[in-house]
Design an enzyme around this catalytic site. Sequence first.
Site, PDB file in Angstrom:
ATOM      1  N   CYS A   9       0.869  -1.192   0.000  1.00 37.59           N
ATOM      2  CA  CYS A   9       0.000   0.000   0.000  1.00 37.59           C
ATOM      3  C   CYS A   9       0.899   1.233   0.000  1.00 37.59           C
ATOM      4  CB  CYS A   9      -0.981  -0.031   1.175  1.00 37.59           C
ATOM      5  SG  CYS A   9      -0.220  -0.003   2.809  1.00 37.59           S
ATOM      6  N   ASN A  12       2.334   1.441   4.246  1.00 41.24           N
ATOM      7  CA  ASN A  12       2.656   0.172   4.922  1.00 41.24           C
ATOM      8  C   ASN A  12       2.370   0.233   6.431  1.00 41.24           C
ATOM      9  OD1 ASN A  12       5.595  -1.956   5.450  1.00 41.24           O
ATOM     10  ND2 ASN A  12       3.504  -2.564   5.073  1.00 41.24           N
ATOM     11  N   CYS A  14      -1.391   0.880   7.365  1.00 37.79           N
ATOM     12  CA  CYS A  14      -2.835   0.639   7.537  1.00 37.79           C
ATOM     13  C   CYS A  14      -3.310  -0.625   6.814  1.00 37.79           C
ATOM     14  CB  CYS A  14      -3.646   1.835   7.035  1.00 37.79           C
ATOM     15  SG  CYS A  14      -3.329   3.360   7.949  1.00 37.79           S
ATOM     16  N   ARG A  15      -3.337  -0.591   5.480  1.00 38.34           N
ATOM     17  CA  ARG A  15      -3.945  -1.685   4.717  1.00 38.34           C
ATOM     18  C   ARG A  15      -3.043  -2.906   4.556  1.00 38.34           C
ATOM     19  NH1 ARG A  15      -5.306   2.147  -0.242  1.00 38.34           N
ATOM     20  NH2 ARG A  15      -3.345   2.993   0.592  1.00 38.34           N
ATOM     21  N   SER A  16      -1.818  -2.707   4.053  1.00 35.11           N
ATOM     22  CA  SER A  16      -0.992  -3.890   3.774  1.00 35.11           C
ATOM     23  C   SER A  16      -0.596  -4.676   5.034  1.00 35.11           C
ATOM     24  CB  SER A  16       0.232  -3.536   2.914  1.00 35.11           C
ATOM     25  OG  SER A  16       1.055  -2.585   3.521  1.00 35.11           O
TER      26      SER A  16
HETATM   27  P1  4NP Z   1      -1.772   2.838   4.029  1.00 37.55           P
HETATM   28  O1  4NP Z   1      -2.411   4.210   4.596  1.00 37.55           O
HETATM   29  O2  4NP Z   1      -1.244   3.171   2.661  1.00 37.55           O
HETATM   30  O3  4NP Z   1      -2.934   1.916   3.988  1.00 37.55           O
HETATM   31  O4  4NP Z   1      -0.694   2.428   5.006  1.00 37.55           O
HETATM   32  C1  4NP Z   1      -1.674   5.400   4.688  1.00 37.55           C
HETATM   33  C2  4NP Z   1      -0.789   5.582   5.716  1.00 37.55           C
HETATM   34  C3  4NP Z   1      -0.084   6.769   5.826  1.00 37.55           C
HETATM   35  C4  4NP Z   1      -0.271   7.764   4.886  1.00 37.55           C
HETATM   36  C5  4NP Z   1      -1.170   7.586   3.852  1.00 37.55           C
HETATM   37  C6  4NP Z   1      -1.858   6.399   3.746  1.00 37.55           C
HETATM   38  N1  4NP Z   1       0.428   8.987   5.020  1.00 37.55           N
HETATM   39  O5  4NP Z   1       0.193   9.906   4.193  1.00 37.55           O
HETATM   40  O6  4NP Z   1       1.273   9.121   5.914  1.00 37.55           O
END
Ligand code: 4NP
Length: 151
Positions: A9, A12, A14-16
Site C-alpha cells: 500500500c 505500509n 494501515c492496509r498492507s
Molecule cells: P496505508 O495508509 O497506505 O494503507 O498504510 C496510509 C498511511 C499513511 C499515509 C497515507 C496512507 N500517510 O500519508 O502518511
Amino acid sequence: MKTKVLMVCLGNICRSPLAEGLLKSKVDPEKVEVDSAGTSNYHIGDLPDERSIVTAKKHGLDITDQRGRQFSVEDFDSFDYIFVMDKSNHADILSLARTEEEGKKVDLILNKIYPNEQKDVPDPYYGGEHGFENVYQMLDQATDIIAQEIK
Ligand code: 4NP
C-alpha cells in the site's frame, strides 16, 4: 521452494499490514512466506497504525511484530505475487518493473474477489475506526481466495 507473497500500500501502516496478517493466518508458514511494504518512505520502521492494530486484535490477529518498510525494486526478484491495494499503488509499482515478467506479478488485491473490476481498497488513514473494519472485511475475503489458490 516457498511461495512468496508481498502486500503493498502507500504507507505500509494501515492496509498492507492487515493483508499480511490475514494471509499469514491462513497459510502454512513452511510453504508460504508473506510480507508487506509501502510505495512511500513515510513510515519506515514504524508499527502499524493503532487503528489497524486494534481492528486486527478484535479479530484475534496480532500484527504488532510488523514494521514499515519501503518497496524496493529487488522485491521483484524475491516475490512471486505482489498484491497492491489501489490503482495508485499499482501505477507506482508497475513503473518500477524492469521487465514484462515482473509487471505480471502485480495485481490489485480486490481483483481476487471482483475479477477485472479494478476496485480499490479505500485508504482508511484519514477516516475513522469504521473504515478500518471495512478494509479488514474486504481483505479477509480476498485473502481467503489467495490462500486457496496458493495452497
Ligand atoms: P496505508 O495508509 O497506505 O494503507 O498504510 C496510509 C498511511 C499513511 C499515509 C497515507 C496512507 N500517510 O500519508 O502518511
